[in-house]
Design a protein around this motif. Sequence first.
Motif, PDB file in Angstrom:
ATOM      1  N   VAL A  94       0.828  -1.212   0.000  1.00  0.00           N
ATOM      2  CA  VAL A  94       0.000   0.000   0.000  1.00  0.00           C
ATOM      3  C   VAL A  94       0.862   1.262   0.000  1.00  0.00           C
ATOM      4  CG1 VAL A  94      -1.627   1.318   1.408  1.00  0.00           C
ATOM      5  CG2 VAL A  94      -1.980  -1.105   1.081  1.00  0.00           C
ATOM      6  N   SER A  95       1.948   1.237   0.823  1.00  0.00           N
ATOM      7  CA  SER A  95       2.733   2.470   0.953  1.00  0.00           C
ATOM      8  C   SER A  95       3.508   2.779  -0.323  1.00  0.00           C
ATOM      9  CB  SER A  95       3.684   2.376   2.140  1.00  0.00           C
ATOM     10  OG  SER A  95       4.662   1.400   1.891  1.00  0.00           O
ATOM     11  N   ASP A  96       3.764   1.748  -1.159  1.00  0.00           N
ATOM     12  CA  ASP A  96       4.490   2.002  -2.420  1.00  0.00           C
ATOM     13  C   ASP A  96       3.607   2.641  -3.491  1.00  0.00           C
ATOM     14  OD1 ASP A  96       6.687   0.860  -1.321  1.00  0.00           O
ATOM     15  OD2 ASP A  96       6.482  -1.080  -2.296  1.00  0.00           O
ATOM     16  N   LEU A  97       2.277   2.579  -3.294  1.00  0.00           N
ATOM     17  CA  LEU A  97       1.375   3.006  -4.371  1.00  0.00           C
ATOM     18  C   LEU A  97       1.533   4.473  -4.753  1.00  0.00           C
ATOM     19  CD1 LEU A  97      -1.942   1.167  -3.414  1.00  0.00           C
ATOM     20  CD2 LEU A  97      -0.445   0.662  -5.335  1.00  0.00           C
ATOM     21  N   SER A  98       2.063   5.302  -3.841  1.00  0.00           N
ATOM     22  CA  SER A  98       2.178   6.730  -4.164  1.00  0.00           C
ATOM     23  C   SER A  98       3.146   6.957  -5.328  1.00  0.00           C
ATOM     24  CB  SER A  98       2.634   7.524  -2.946  1.00  0.00           C
ATOM     25  OG  SER A  98       3.861   7.007  -2.488  1.00  0.00           O
TER      26      SER A  98
END
Length: 910
Positions: free
Chosen positions: A340-344
């Motif tokens: 999730v945190s990589d999605l940016s």
Amino acid sequence: MLINSLADEKVRWQDTVENLDYKINNITGDVLVAAGFVAYLGPFTGHYRVALCKEWLRQLSENNIPHTKEPNLINTLGDPVEIRSWQIAGLPNDTLSVENGVITQFSQRWTHYIDPQGQANKWIKNLVRVNSLEVAKLSDRDFLCSLENAITFGKPFLLENVGEELDPALEPVLLKQTYKQQGNTVLKLGDTVIPYHEGFKMYITTNLPNPHYSPEVSTKLTLINFTLSPSGLEDQLLGEVVAAERPDLEAARNQLIVSNARMHQELKEIEDQILYRLSTSEGNPVDDLELIKVLEASKLKAGEIQAKVMVAEQTAKDINITRLQYVPVAVRSQILYFCVSDLSNVDPMYQYSLEWFLNIFLMGISNSERADTLKDRIVNINNYITFSLYSNVCRSLFEKHKLMFAFLVCVRILMNDGQIDMDEWRYLLSGGTIKEKRENPAPAWLYERAWGDILALSSLKNFSGFANDFAANLVAFRAIFDSPEPHRQPLPGKWEAELDAFQKLLVLRCLRGDKITNAMQDFVVLNLDRHFIEPQTTDLSVVFRESTATTPLVFVLSPGTDPAADLYKFAEETKFSKKLSAISLGQGQGPRAEAMMHSAMEQGNWVFFQNCHLAPSWMPSLERLVEGIDPSKVHQDFRLWLTSLPSNHFPVSILQNGSKMTIEPPRGVKANLLKSYISFSDDFLNSCPKVAEFKSLLLSLCFFHGNMLERRKFGPLGFNIPYEFTDGDLRICVSQLQMFLSEYTDIPYKVLKYTAGEINYGGRVTDDWDRRCIMSILEDFYKPEVLIPEFAYSESGIYKQISTSSDLNGYLQYIKSLPLNDSPELFGLHDNANITFAQNETFALLGAITQLQPKTFTLGGHSREELVEETSTDILAKLPALMNLQEVIHKYPLLYEESMNTVLVQEVIR
């Protein structure tokens, strides 16, 4: 008495003296490494710190600088008792975080934490709250007053959420430019000279995940990288899951940490006291009764503590054995968080905070199904958390990224289990290199590019000999190549049995790249569940239920969409339509919006700010307003609704902590129909005098709407110009259909076709051929035949009318039974129309996943950078030697009439 008191201690003291000798002799190298660590390694990640320390140790050995076997920062400078107190205050207990704590303690400059998950912020607040900490942001109007107050009275000062630039007014504070004035230490802040108290401490945090600071900032401050590491998060999650599942164990463990810290502290104090007595004792120690009493008391105390420490250690071991059984939950959740945190990296609007994630994690533990055995319970928790997170994240993802996210989650879980080879993963994302070139065995039907891919695939460990087998089985492979469902065809020979589902994706990538997305769907279903590829519809009421007065609700728009109508309808359902005030942001609207928000917070109204991307300069003010909402004072009915196109200016903190929903037409006719029908009700379906006709034509109209939206994906085959049709077009057509059926005795097909095709949908159309195409398609959906039961809209009969006696539930059941991927026949197109679109979609999806890969990912023992270097070395080796300039000039002399010779010589020089 003296001999008895010291007898037991003799062994321990001898060991300690030897240990001290060893440490003192090697202190030079150890302190050098520790000092280098504090001075330079703060900004780096854990792996990089370890690598640099190894390099430094090699240099120490080469230069014969004495050092202990494996010196590290925590052993050299860390105080275990102090570290325990930090962990009690909320410092994560992984190595990286403890190192960061030690750097903070020994740094000569003020510390600046890179803290995207807010952990340093939380730790500092807990640690120095007792010293009346001052907290401020650069955006606060009075932040310099708070700073002045802190410096004067010697309070700790936390400056949070800074950007990449710091206020120039901070310069003298950062550089500690103090001087003496009339015997007092003072500092000049702005224009005023203020007394400088030695107790003042300054901490700075930023929540930017990867900020770029100029050398000037880096030299004034000690940068410390507090970005969460997988092991650190795993530890925290383990604590959370054990606390939720076995609160008794977690309480016992916390009690142990505290009591252990206290006992070690007491032991240290006793040792200090003995050493002090011995060093100050004059004359014969036997005559010093005070000393003998202290030794007697300390021996008893030490014995007591030793016994307690042993019991505590045993208890700690027992607790750890039970805790370790919950590790699979922590591991799975850690994998999910980093997905999730990589999605940016894919879109700036995909921002999620650790707190938001922990909330879903804890909800998952409490809501998942109980079980008789711990093993089953862990499976239930993992399944529930995985799907719950997927549903929550999908609400805020654009359609093109939903399958990517499901596939990424699936692959990362398998990678963690060691079921995916990293070389194969890299091949899927970006292809491979051909070791030896060979002739294409089937040039009649196999593209050169595909044959190149097959040769590259053969160089992977599990695929050796694949190119030979391919050439030997051309007929069987041709059947797969020509099949309408190549991703479900068995592979010829040994490959069907030898390759797993992931490896088969690589073969499909070579032969039929257009079907990779379909194969990914099957792969996700096989490894996770069917839910993960079904369309997830956004229900405003669900999102609203999960929100509070302090969490903004953000609609992320795609071009041509507008959620206003849905929101007004929802406000009416919740009796808030009178209490909803809206404003479209733009130049000069900031003060009006601010006033609206303040009054709504007091009265418990809703505020709707549209098009935030049009007011980038006002966004920091909005962020300040949202952060300034006081949960204890704000009216609990207050809600802030925001809409914005994807924008880098949108405040990250609002995105991370708000509830996000993407607003765009769903993908595929099935999802479009589902969205349309969910907004209807049984009353609405029966609201027209001609109920049967209305139900049939309504289904037709919704099919037509889906057709219009989905044709865009075929590029010029669909429409010459891609048009942004919206839900508004469908809504107006539905209300006209209802009106005309009520008012006319016969069904006015001509009127219906004209209003829908020429006016509502046609109003957007600028190309004559597109208009003609729309009218022609509409003929198939608005005609008397569609009233016949079981009327089929396509040759296969999958898309058809259903019995008009069905209620809304019946229609929804029928829609859910439709295939997930549309067949081009519904659009009147040939099956091949899908190929170009599907290929583009596949490579866009693989490209997006590539963006999510860590830049220094080690692939089969090589990092990306090494691979690039190797490849460039190979290329250089193949290049011909440089041309000899003199030879060229001799052969082609520079003559006035031969201008080409001059050009040639200039090119050779270049």
